[in-house]
Design a protein around this motif. Structure first.
Motif, short mmCIF file in Angstrom:
data_model
loop_
_atom_site.label_atom_id
_atom_site.label_comp_id
_atom_site.label_asym_id
_atom_site.label_seq_id
_atom_site.Cartn_x
_atom_site.Cartn_y
_atom_site.Cartn_z
N UNK A 76 0.85 -1.18 0.00
CA UNK A 76 0.00 0.00 0.00
C UNK A 76 0.89 1.23 0.00
N UNK A 77 1.03 1.84 -1.17
CA UNK A 77 1.82 3.06 -1.30
C UNK A 77 0.86 4.21 -1.53
N UNK A 78 1.02 5.28 -0.74
CA UNK A 78 0.09 6.40 -0.82
C UNK A 78 0.84 7.71 -1.04
N UNK A 79 0.38 8.47 -2.01
CA UNK A 79 0.89 9.84 -2.25
C UNK A 79 2.41 9.88 -2.25
N UNK A 80 3.03 8.94 -2.96
CA UNK A 80 4.49 8.87 -2.95
C UNK A 80 5.09 9.91 -3.91
N UNK A 81 5.94 10.74 -3.34
CA UNK A 81 6.71 11.71 -4.13
C UNK A 81 8.18 11.34 -4.05
N UNK A 82 8.89 11.59 -5.15
CA UNK A 82 10.34 11.40 -5.11
C UNK A 82 11.02 12.49 -5.94
N UNK A 83 11.94 13.18 -5.28
CA UNK A 83 12.75 14.19 -5.97
C UNK A 83 14.18 13.69 -6.07
N UNK A 84 14.78 13.86 -7.24
CA UNK A 84 16.24 13.70 -7.36
C UNK A 84 16.77 15.09 -7.67
N UNK A 85 17.24 15.82 -6.67
CA UNK A 85 17.67 17.19 -6.90
C UNK A 85 16.49 18.01 -7.42
N UNK A 132 5.20 12.07 -8.62
CA UNK A 132 4.42 13.27 -8.25
C UNK A 132 3.13 12.90 -7.54
N UNK A 133 3.26 12.02 -6.55
CA UNK A 133 2.06 11.66 -5.81
C UNK A 133 1.40 10.43 -6.40
N UNK A 184 10.24 2.44 -12.46
CA UNK A 184 11.31 1.75 -11.70
C UNK A 184 11.53 2.41 -10.35
N UNK A 185 11.49 3.74 -10.33
CA UNK A 185 11.67 4.46 -9.06
C UNK A 185 10.56 4.08 -8.08
N UNK A 186 9.34 3.99 -8.57
CA UNK A 186 8.22 3.59 -7.71
C UNK A 186 8.49 2.21 -7.12
N UNK A 187 8.93 1.28 -7.97
CA UNK A 187 9.22 -0.08 -7.52
C UNK A 187 10.29 -0.06 -6.43
N UNK A 188 11.32 0.75 -6.65
CA UNK A 188 12.44 0.80 -5.70
C UNK A 188 12.07 1.53 -4.42
N UNK A 189 11.01 2.33 -4.46
CA UNK A 189 10.52 2.95 -3.23
C UNK A 189 9.82 1.91 -2.35
N UNK A 190 9.32 0.85 -2.96
CA UNK A 190 8.54 -0.13 -2.19
C UNK A 190 9.43 -0.90 -1.21
N UNK A 191 10.70 -1.19 -1.58
CA UNK A 191 11.59 -1.85 -0.61
C UNK A 191 12.66 -0.89 -0.10
N UNK A 192 12.43 0.37 -0.37
CA UNK A 192 13.29 1.46 0.11
C UNK A 192 14.71 1.39 -0.39
N UNK A 224 15.14 3.18 -2.78
CA UNK A 224 15.09 4.64 -2.83
C UNK A 224 14.21 5.09 -1.67
N UNK A 225 14.61 6.18 -1.04
CA UNK A 225 13.76 6.76 0.01
C UNK A 225 12.79 7.74 -0.63
N UNK A 226 11.49 7.50 -0.49
CA UNK A 226 10.53 8.48 -1.02
C UNK A 226 10.73 9.82 -0.32
N UNK A 227 10.49 10.92 -1.06
CA UNK A 227 10.62 12.24 -0.44
C UNK A 227 9.46 12.50 0.50
N UNK A 228 8.27 11.97 0.13
CA UNK A 228 7.13 12.05 1.04
C UNK A 228 6.13 10.98 0.64
N UNK A 229 5.12 10.80 1.48
CA UNK A 229 4.14 9.76 1.21
C UNK A 229 4.30 8.62 2.20
#
Lengths: 226, 250
Positions: free
Chosen positions: B11-20, B26-27, B49-57, B59-64
């Motif tokens: 369950x991923x909610x409102x996931x944002x990720x910034x690289x610089x 974008x949510x 791919x970034x979304x997938x990598x946010x699921x096992x961290x 990548x660290x999501x910026x928020x969400x």
């Protein structure tokens, strides 16, 4: 005396050689001990610094890089002389052996840190990710996955650098250490004949040739199995 | 609504990720039910791919928020190494450890993470290799295996830990065409055994045949999702239509 006779009398004088052989053998033993101490301490310190650097703590890494660059920039002889003639002014008296050991250890530490570090960073990021994704921690990944690969990559440059720096043990003769070169020089001074230097050269070959061959063997031994 | 009536594993909610300065996600909301196979597609740079990598961290999501099998992945108190054992991941470039045999690759985490003894770990690793039909290649090193075999060892490495969900990041993109089938067959079998799966891939045939749901991403957002039949036959958005047309031209 023909030119050839003068040459053999100067460099391959059997009588002089026989006389100074025992001293050269003693020097050989000393050089071996000094070299082993430098290799053990220098490589261990270099690896330790590279591992410390892998943690990515900024101020610590700046310090490591500064120290490493310092000892890569200074000529080894300058460090030996500074430690041997400089430190007594600060109340620390080092023997010629210890000053030479410490100086060359610091130099080998600096160069091997750079080589180990290059090896660690050359392991693909995907290796870290794959290992971490299975739940391995940072140190476990470093120890079981990254380091074994990094060390294989570093063996050729590390062998070269280690040989180059341990040959610097000859510099110890400057601070009165009776190593191979020290013993040979003393022999030349007493006999007014350079033959002991020839013995010294042979002693260095006997010492370092097997090391070079061993380096090649290790390289092929640790190549990836295909 | 897909997955209704079954507890969500992911369950991923409102996931944002910034690289610089780059705003890559974008949510994004992504909910995956137990035993569901979700297919993530989209043009390169869309953030899948970034979304997938946010699921096992990785990548660290910026928020969400990201919850996997009830574990809050972004909570600093979460033991991330423990949580990751429940999330298997397969990479585009296999990432097998070249200094270990196939068996060693699979057994490493069993021994060092789960703390099994050598014999028990190797028995489990052998069983995992059997599941990907490579039991007879256990003592081969990665460089002695074909790309397809390497990828199947990578799948075995992940499933040996008995994860609750498997993430596939373009698992067949680096393979020669004739080797793709073997990897997809293993993924089919995993699905039939009831594994929950999130797959980033361009294998549209596999999506049509095996996916419960197709999610189309573009520019860091989910544009459209639906079951494969509706998605491929009657895409609602212009961007989706263009993307499907481009893919099918190949």
């Amino acid at each position: 005396m023909t030119g050839w006779e003068r040459f053999t009398d100067s460099f391959f004088n059997a009588r002089v050689m026989a006389q100074y052989l025992p001293k050269i053998i003693e020097g050989f033993g000393l050089t071996v001990v000094l070299a082993l101490c430098i290799i053990a301490a220098g490589l261990a310190a270099g690896l330790a610094l590279a591992l410390l650097r892998a943690f990515g703590i900024r101020p610590l890494n700046w310090l490591i890089i500064f120290v490493v660059d310092l000892f890569r920039a200074l000529p080894p002889l300058v460090i030996i002389v500074l430690l041997f003639f400089g430190l007594p002014n600060a109340g620390v008296e080092l023997s010629g052996f210890v000053a030479s050991w410490l100086a060359l250890t610091l130099v080998l530490m600096a160069f091997s840190e750079e080589i180990f570090w290059a090896g660690i960073t050359s392991v693909a990021k995907g290796q870290w990710e794959a290992a971490r994704s299975t739940g391995l921690g940072f140190l476990q990944t470093l120890g079981y996955v990254v380091l074994p690969q990094a060390l294989r990559i570093t063996i050729p440059p590390l062998t070269n650098r280690t040989i180059a720096i341990t040959k610097g043990t000859a510099l110890a003769s400057v601070v009165a250490v009776p190593d191979i070169l020290g013993a040979a020089n003393a022999g030349v001074s007493f006999s007014f004949n350079p033959s002991p230097l020839t013995l010294g050269a042979i002693a260095y070959l006997v010492l370092f040739f097997p090391v070079v061959v061993l380096g090649r063997w290790i390289e092929s031994r640790f190549a990836w199995k295909r | 609504m897909p997955g209704t009536g079954r507890a969500p594993i992911v369950e991923a909610r409102a996931v944002h990720k910034h690289f610089g300065h780059l705003h890559v996600l974008k949510g994004v909301d992504l909910v995956v039910a137990e035993k569901e196979l979700v297919f993530l597609i989209g043009p390169s740079g869309s953030g899948k791919s970034t979304l997938l990598r946010c699921l096992n961290r990785l990548e660290d999501p910026s928020s969400g928020s990201v919850t996997v099998d009830g574990i809050d992945m972004l909570d600093t108190r979460t033991d991330i190494n423990k949580a990751r054992q429940r999330i298997g991941m397969v990479f585009q470039s296999f990432n097998l450890y070249p200094h270990m045999t196939a068996l060693g690759n699979v057994a490493l985490a069993l021994r060092k993470v789960q703390g099994l003894g050598r014999a028990e770990a190797e028995a489990k690793a052998s069983a995992a290799l059997d599941r990907v039909h490579l039991g007879d290649r256990a003592d081969h090193y990665p460089l002695q295996l074909s790309g397809g075999q390497q990828q199947r060892v990578a799948i075995a490495r992940a499933i040996a830990l008995e994860p609750r969900v498997m993430l596939f990041d373009e698992p067949t993109s680096a393979l020669d065409p004739e080797l793709v089938g073997g990897v997809l067959a293993v993924m089919r079998e995993l699905r039939e055994d009831g594994m929950t799966m999130v797959v980033v891939s361009h294998e549209m045939g596999f999506a049509k045949a095996a996916a419960d749901r197709v999610v189309f991403m573009a520019d860091g957002l989910i544009v459209e999702e639906g079951n494969p039949g509706d998605f491929f036959d009657a895409p609602k958005h212009e961007r989706t239509r263009n993307f499907i047309r481009q893919i099918e031209r190949h």
